[in-house]
Design a protein around this motif. Structure first.
Motif, PDB file in Angstrom:
ATOM      1  N   GLY A  71       2.738  16.462  53.330  1.00 14.62           N
ATOM      2  CA  GLY A  71       2.590  16.312  54.774  1.00 14.62           C
ATOM      3  C   GLY A  71       2.103  17.582  55.453  1.00 14.62           C
ATOM      4  N   VAL A  72       2.591  18.720  55.020  1.00 15.85           N
ATOM      5  CA  VAL A  72       2.168  20.004  55.593  1.00 15.85           C
ATOM      6  C   VAL A  72       0.699  20.261  55.285  1.00 15.85           C
ATOM      7  CG1 VAL A  72       2.430  22.518  55.390  1.00 15.85           C
ATOM      8  CG2 VAL A  72       4.448  21.090  55.600  1.00 15.85           C
ATOM      9  N   ASN A  73       0.327  20.092  54.030  1.00 13.91           N
ATOM     10  CA  ASN A  73      -1.056  20.362  53.626  1.00 13.91           C
ATOM     11  C   ASN A  73      -2.048  19.453  54.350  1.00 13.91           C
ATOM     12  OD1 ASN A  73      -0.369  22.415  51.851  1.00 13.91           O
ATOM     13  ND2 ASN A  73      -0.167  21.034  50.112  1.00 13.91           N
ATOM     14  N   ARG A  74      -1.668  18.206  54.551  1.00 13.48           N
ATOM     15  CA  ARG A  74      -2.574  17.254  55.175  1.00 13.48           C
ATOM     16  C   ARG A  74      -2.855  17.602  56.632  1.00 13.48           C
ATOM     17  NH1 ARG A  74      -0.391  12.150  53.476  1.00 13.48           N
ATOM     18  NH2 ARG A  74       0.817  12.168  55.378  1.00 13.48           N
ATOM     19  N   VAL A  75      -1.833  18.005  57.376  1.00 12.25           N
ATOM     20  CA  VAL A  75      -2.049  18.287  58.798  1.00 12.25           C
ATOM     21  C   VAL A  75      -2.516  19.720  59.049  1.00 12.25           C
ATOM     22  CG1 VAL A  75      -0.482  16.499  59.608  1.00 12.25           C
ATOM     23  CG2 VAL A  75       0.384  18.811  59.290  1.00 12.25           C
ATOM     24  N   GLU A  76      -2.346  20.605  58.066  1.00 14.14           N
ATOM     25  CA  GLU A  76      -2.775  21.994  58.262  1.00 14.14           C
ATOM     26  C   GLU A  76      -4.280  22.075  58.532  1.00 14.14           C
ATOM     27  OE1 GLU A  76      -2.212  26.338  56.197  1.00 14.14           O
ATOM     28  OE2 GLU A  76      -2.397  24.609  54.876  1.00 14.14           O
ATOM     29  N   GLN A  94       6.146  22.141  62.814  1.00 15.45           N
ATOM     30  CA  GLN A  94       7.467  21.572  62.542  1.00 15.45           C
ATOM     31  C   GLN A  94       7.661  21.261  61.060  1.00 15.45           C
ATOM     32  OE1 GLN A  94       9.352  18.623  64.809  1.00 15.45           O
ATOM     33  NE2 GLN A  94      10.010  20.241  66.177  1.00 15.45           N
ATOM     34  N   ARG A  95       6.640  20.693  60.433  1.00 12.95           N
ATOM     35  CA  ARG A  95       6.783  20.370  59.012  1.00 12.95           C
ATOM     36  C   ARG A  95       6.899  21.644  58.172  1.00 12.95           C
ATOM     37  NH1 ARG A  95       2.467  15.416  58.122  1.00 12.95           N
ATOM     38  NH2 ARG A  95       3.542  13.909  59.458  1.00 12.95           N
ATOM     39  N   ALA A  96       6.135  22.667  58.525  1.00 16.00           N
ATOM     40  CA  ALA A  96       6.224  23.939  57.795  1.00 16.00           C
ATOM     41  C   ALA A  96       7.624  24.547  57.959  1.00 16.00           C
ATOM     42  CB  ALA A  96       5.150  24.906  58.273  1.00 16.00           C
ATOM     43  N   LYS A  97       8.187  24.435  59.149  1.00 19.31           N
ATOM     44  CA  LYS A  97       9.549  24.929  59.391  1.00 19.31           C
ATOM     45  C   LYS A  97      10.547  24.155  58.535  1.00 19.31           C
ATOM     46  CE  LYS A  97      13.156  25.243  62.869  1.00 19.31           C
ATOM     47  NZ  LYS A  97      13.589  24.854  64.197  1.00 19.31           N
ATOM     48  N   GLY A 169      11.981  12.691  64.628  1.00 23.02           N
ATOM     49  CA  GLY A 169      11.895  11.842  65.821  1.00 23.02           C
ATOM     50  C   GLY A 169      11.005  12.467  66.891  1.00 23.02           C
ATOM     51  N   GLN A 170      11.113  13.785  67.057  1.00 20.49           N
ATOM     52  CA  GLN A 170      10.248  14.480  68.022  1.00 20.49           C
ATOM     53  C   GLN A 170       8.781  14.376  67.609  1.00 20.49           C
ATOM     54  OE1 GLN A 170      11.843  18.452  67.907  1.00 20.49           O
ATOM     55  NE2 GLN A 170      13.532  17.989  69.318  1.00 20.49           N
ATOM     56  N   ARG A 171       8.530  14.491  66.323  1.00 19.85           N
ATOM     57  CA  ARG A 171       7.135  14.381  65.850  1.00 19.85           C
ATOM     58  C   ARG A 171       6.602  12.969  66.072  1.00 19.85           C
ATOM     59  NH1 ARG A 171       9.287  17.816  61.711  1.00 19.85           N
ATOM     60  NH2 ARG A 171       9.503  16.080  60.266  1.00 19.85           N
ATOM     61  N   GLN A 172       7.432  11.969  65.801  1.00 15.92           N
ATOM     62  CA  GLN A 172       7.002  10.592  66.034  1.00 15.92           C
ATOM     63  C   GLN A 172       6.675  10.373  67.514  1.00 15.92           C
ATOM     64  OE1 GLN A 172      10.386   8.607  64.081  1.00 15.92           O
ATOM     65  NE2 GLN A 172       8.855   7.524  62.836  1.00 15.92           N
ATOM     66  N   GLN A 173       7.488  10.936  68.380  1.00 15.69           N
ATOM     67  CA  GLN A 173       7.239  10.811  69.816  1.00 15.69           C
ATOM     68  C   GLN A 173       5.908  11.473  70.190  1.00 15.69           C
ATOM     69  OE1 GLN A 173      10.339  12.436  72.262  1.00 15.69           O
ATOM     70  NE2 GLN A 173       9.323  11.887  74.168  1.00 15.69           N
TER      71      GLN A 173
END
Length: 184
Positions: A71-76, A94-97, A169-173
């Motif tokens: 997920g991190v690599n894809r959105v980076e 957020q995913r990296a954190k 949940g915050q990311r989904q929002q």
């Protein structure tokens, strides 16, 4: 008359054993040495204490980190694009954190560092379809974090699971808001 010094302070973990091995090679006849090495204080020079490892939970933690790496690599790559939607940078941060949090827990549990493979997806897709894909990824992530939080007995891990769920949940929002902005 030669002075004899006593060295102390080398009794921390494996360094003491390494020092002793090297010292015996360098100074096989310790009786004639101008330096005398003191024995480590009680409790020193022993193997470091590790938390007993539950291999099932460790394997599950590794699987979670592997999924999060994807997920991190894809959105980076999407976050680095000029003119990209702010949601990509938000998802990446957020995913990296979350990955750093899980990697820290993994290190505390196993004493090993987790290295995320760096792969970027080269696929081309419409923005709304990419956002949908990431939304579905977050849904799967919520299920995995929830299951992990229910099976662990450690309070710290349960707290981290709740935190990961809240952030997902915050990311989904944010993804929903971005889709609404695009005209969904």
């Amino acid at each position: 008359m030669q002075s004899r010094e006593i060295l102390t302070g080398f009794g921390t973990g494996p360094d003491w054993e390494t020092f002793q091995r090297v010292w015996k090679r360098v100074m096989p006849d310790e009786k004639n040495s101008p330096i005398q090495v003191a024995a480590p204080p009680e409790g020193r020079g022993k193997k470091e204490h590790t938390i007993p490892e539950n291999t099932t939970q460790t394997v599950e933690l590794e699987e979670m980190m592997k999924q999060l790496c994807t997920g991190v690599n894809r959105v980076e790559k999407l976050a680095d694009r000029a003119g990209s939607l702010p949601v990509w940078a938000f998802l990446y941060r957020q995913r990296a954190k979350n990955l750093r949090q899980l990697a820290t827990l993994y290190f505390l549990r196993t004493g090993k560092h987790y290295a995320c493979p760096r792969k970027h997806s080269g696929e081309r897709m419409e923005t709304d379809r990419m956002l949908r894909r990431e939304y579905l990824w977050e849904e799967h992530w919520v299920q995995q974090c929830s299951a992990w939080g229910k099976q662990t007995v450690r309070e710290e891990e349960q707290r981290l699971s709740r935190e990961l769920l809240q952030q997902a949940g915050q990311r989904q929002q944010k993804i929903r808001q971005a889709l609404e902005h695009l005209g969904g």
